[in-house]
Motif scaffolding. Structure first.
Motif, PDB file in Angstrom:
ATOM      1  N   UNK A  59       3.014   3.474   0.433  1.00  0.00           N
ATOM      2  CA  UNK A  59       2.297   2.434   1.177  1.00  0.00           C
ATOM      3  C   UNK A  59       2.416   1.081   0.473  1.00  0.00           C
ATOM      4  N   UNK A  60       2.369   1.103  -0.849  1.00  0.00           N
ATOM      5  CA  UNK A  60       2.506  -0.163  -1.591  1.00  0.00           C
ATOM      6  C   UNK A  60       3.928  -0.715  -1.446  1.00  0.00           C
ATOM      7  N   UNK A  61       4.925   0.187  -1.438  1.00  0.00           N
ATOM      8  CA  UNK A  61       6.308  -0.265  -1.212  1.00  0.00           C
ATOM      9  C   UNK A  61       6.440  -0.890   0.178  1.00  0.00           C
ATOM     10  N   UNK A  62       5.796  -0.229   1.159  1.00  0.00           N
ATOM     11  CA  UNK A  62       5.814  -0.752   2.538  1.00  0.00           C
ATOM     12  C   UNK A  62       5.189  -2.151   2.575  1.00  0.00           C
ATOM     13  N   UNK A  63       4.054  -2.306   1.883  1.00  0.00           N
ATOM     14  CA  UNK A  63       3.385  -3.624   1.852  1.00  0.00           C
ATOM     15  C   UNK A  63       4.294  -4.668   1.208  1.00  0.00           C
ATOM     16  N   UNK A  64       5.009  -4.266   0.159  1.00  0.00           N
ATOM     17  CA  UNK A  64       5.937  -5.206  -0.505  1.00  0.00           C
ATOM     18  C   UNK A  64       7.047  -5.597   0.464  1.00  0.00           C
ATOM     19  N   UNK A  65       7.641  -4.624   1.133  1.00  0.00           N
ATOM     20  CA  UNK A  65       8.762  -4.892   2.052  1.00  0.00           C
ATOM     21  C   UNK A  65       8.321  -5.754   3.231  1.00  0.00           C
ATOM     22  N   UNK A  66       7.087  -5.501   3.721  1.00  0.00           N
ATOM     23  CA  UNK A  66       6.599  -6.237   4.908  1.00  0.00           C
ATOM     24  C   UNK A  66       5.835  -7.498   4.527  1.00  0.00           C
ATOM     25  N   UNK A  67       5.754  -7.778   3.215  1.00  0.00           N
ATOM     26  CA  UNK A  67       5.050  -8.967   2.698  1.00  0.00           C
ATOM     27  C   UNK A  67       3.594  -9.008   3.159  1.00  0.00           C
ATOM     28  N   UNK A  68       2.938  -7.843   3.172  1.00  0.00           N
ATOM     29  CA  UNK A  68       1.556  -7.755   3.643  1.00  0.00           C
ATOM     30  C   UNK A  68       0.572  -7.910   2.490  1.00  0.00           C
ATOM     31  N   UNK A  69      -0.528  -8.671   2.696  1.00  0.00           N
ATOM     32  CA  UNK A  69      -1.601  -8.689   1.710  1.00  0.00           C
ATOM     33  C   UNK A  69      -2.273  -7.317   1.662  1.00  0.00           C
ATOM     34  N   UNK A  70      -2.800  -6.980   0.491  1.00  0.00           N
ATOM     35  CA  UNK A  70      -3.400  -5.653   0.298  1.00  0.00           C
ATOM     36  C   UNK A  70      -4.791  -5.787  -0.330  1.00  0.00           C
ATOM     37  N   UNK A  71      -5.722  -4.997   0.189  1.00  0.00           N
ATOM     38  CA  UNK A  71      -7.006  -4.753  -0.479  1.00  0.00           C
ATOM     39  C   UNK A  71      -6.899  -3.330  -1.004  1.00  0.00           C
ATOM     40  N   UNK A  72      -6.995  -3.178  -2.305  1.00  0.00           N
ATOM     41  CA  UNK A  72      -6.753  -1.863  -2.915  1.00  0.00           C
ATOM     42  C   UNK A  72      -7.948  -1.385  -3.725  1.00  0.00           C
TER      43      UNK A  72
END
Ligand code: DQA
Length: 144
Positions: A59-72
């Protein structure tokens, strides 16, 4: 803007898990809180929870690829997973680290986070409201 809210191990058991520490809000309630807050802010949110580290990494790789902000909330991984921290370091949009409990008032092993050094900011000890505050900050900060 689309935001991923990612929750790590044992957070699926919110509501019944040590309620004196984590409160009575269930994970399903937390999803509703995030979705309502996001709707108010005019952002899209997707809330996910996993007990599997590999799934969190994907999921973190996906967020990196899609340039999405994350609340973790990486839960226990916060304190020992170099792999989760390395995946966080690859993120291209802001990352907000959230902890429901005040980890600094608790056991010594919870005082150190491997994530904080690669996060934009950290919200600790404000209960599930911390997620809403993180979404608000992202909505104000991230354009597009
Ligand atoms: C937590 C704090 C962690 O130390 C713990 O392992 C969790 C939850 C919190 O939200 O307060 O599972 O991240």
């Amino acid at each position: 803007m689309r935001v991923l809210v990612l929750n790590g191990p044992n957070l699926g058991r919110l509501g019944t898990r040590e309620p004196e520490i984590y409160g009575r809000t269930t994970h399903a309630d937390l999803v509703v809180l995030c979705e309502r807050t996001a709707a108010e802010l005019g952002v899209e949110v997707e809330v996910r929870q996993t007990d599997h580290e590999g799934e969190m990494l994907a999921w973190l790789h996906e967020a990196a690829d899609r340039r999405l902000p994350v609340v973790l909330n990486a839960a226990a991984w916060t304190h020992y997973s170099v792999a989760v921290r390395d995946a966080c370091a690859m993120l291209t949009a802001p990352l907000v680290e959230v902890h429901i409990s005040n980890v600094h008032q608790r056991e010594e092993f919870r005082h150190h986070s491997l994530i904080s050094a690669v996060a934009s900011g950290v919200i600790v000890g404000l209960g599930v409201t911390g997620y809403a505050l993180a979404l608000r900050w992202l909505a104000e900060t991230v354009s597009e």
